[in-house]
Motif scaffolding. Structure first.
Motif, short mmCIF file in Angstrom:
data_model
loop_
_atom_site.label_atom_id
_atom_site.label_comp_id
_atom_site.label_asym_id
_atom_site.label_seq_id
_atom_site.Cartn_x
_atom_site.Cartn_y
_atom_site.Cartn_z
N LYS A 101 -3.69 -57.39 12.62
CA LYS A 101 -5.00 -57.83 12.13
C LYS A 101 -5.07 -57.62 10.62
CE LYS A 101 -9.31 -59.16 13.01
NZ LYS A 101 -9.62 -60.50 13.53
N GLY A 109 -1.03 -49.22 16.08
CA GLY A 109 -1.90 -50.18 15.44
C GLY A 109 -1.43 -50.53 14.05
N VAL A 153 -6.90 -51.45 12.91
CA VAL A 153 -6.97 -51.75 14.34
C VAL A 153 -6.01 -50.82 15.05
CG1 VAL A 153 -6.70 -53.49 16.14
CG2 VAL A 153 -7.51 -54.16 13.88
N SER A 207 -11.82 -52.44 13.31
CA SER A 207 -12.00 -53.03 14.62
C SER A 207 -11.83 -51.90 15.60
CB SER A 207 -10.94 -54.11 14.88
OG SER A 207 -11.17 -55.22 14.06
#
Length: 267
Positions: A144, A53, A162, A18
């Motif tokens: 995620k 992330g 992500v 992503s």
């Protein structure tokens, strides 16, 4: 906050990525409350680019109803340098369903690994060394686990990645902070005002400890995203194109509606 996605040809050896969220690229930290006690360098800003992330692997045949993925959430230097020169510790606040949901990481690399099945928001609090800033920095990351294309098959070899980029800016840094990080690659060092000189840097850590703190040889480093101004400009351009296309579509709809209304107006 602008969330964009670019259409790219997928490489089968690449992770399910992503693309980074284009958020405010510069987070200015407030001045220290005890600024009178420390010698400050006025008209100077020092910045520390960071990335935070997660990377998540599907467990495949080993997956169960409540253990479908193994994931790692982290805060790293944008170029995988050691952040411990600035960050003292990181606190990760997980979902309340986890045992000991408040996880404290006292040394770099600032990360933690867990397993589970659900996505949720993780609050990350960075605490800095005393000569850097007394106030912590609060970050928020949505864990995620599943790829954007949920209809496609999941893979145990390609993680979902992500990441978000931020540039933490410290205004009027202390002289001791500047002197300590003046040659450190994790810090974007400023041009000093005329007449300002700093003492030579003094190393307080051995090389082995510094090596453990960076993420250049991290097991997940092959999946880390590269952040550069060129990448961000491309994503901003893509976002602009999407907005312009949406505006054009709305204008066509409005024009069509106006034309239909004209047909029903009395003569």
């Amino acid at each position: 906050m602008v969330d964009t996605s670019l259409s790219k040809k997928k490489d089968p050896d690449q992770p399910e990525i992503s693309l980074p969220t284009l958020k405010s690229q510069r987070t200015k930290m407030g001045k220290s409350e005890d600024s009178e006690k420390k010698k400050k360098i006025k008209d100077v800003e020092i910045s520390v680019p960071i990335v935070y992330g997660n990377a998540a692997f599907w467990l495949g045949k080993k997956a169960s109803e409540y253990q479908s993925h193994k994931w790692t959430v982290y805060v790293r230097g944008a170029t995988n340098e050691d952040l411990s020169v600035v960050v003292k510790r990181a606190v990760f606040q997980l979902h309340s369903s986890f045992n000991n949901p408040t996880r404290v990481v006292e040394s770099a690399p600032f990360e933690l690994s867990e397993s589970g099945w659900g996505e949720f928001e993780i609050a990350i609090t960075l605490f800095f060394h005393n000569d850097v800033c007394e106030k912590p920095l609060n970050l928020y990351h949505h864990l995620k686990l599943y790829p954007e294309d949920e209809s496609g098959p999941m893979s145990t070899k390609k993680p979902v990645v992500v990441e978000s980029y931020d540039e933490v800016v410290f205004t009027e840094p202390s002289e001791s902070f500047l002197a300590r990080v003046q040659n450190h690659p994790a810090v974007t060092f400023p041009r000093l005002p005329a007449g300002v000189t700093l003492p030579p840097p003094v190393s307080t850590e051995d090389e082995s400890k510094k090596k453990r703190g960076d993420t250049k040889d991290h097991p997940l480093s092959q999946w880390f995203l590269n952040f550069s101004e060129a990448d961000e400009l491309l994503q901003l351009a893509a976002a602009r194109q999407q907005v312009q296309a949406h505006i054009a579509k709305l204008r066509r709809q409005i024009s069509l509606t106006d034309g239909q209304n004209q047909q029903f107006k009395p003569l």
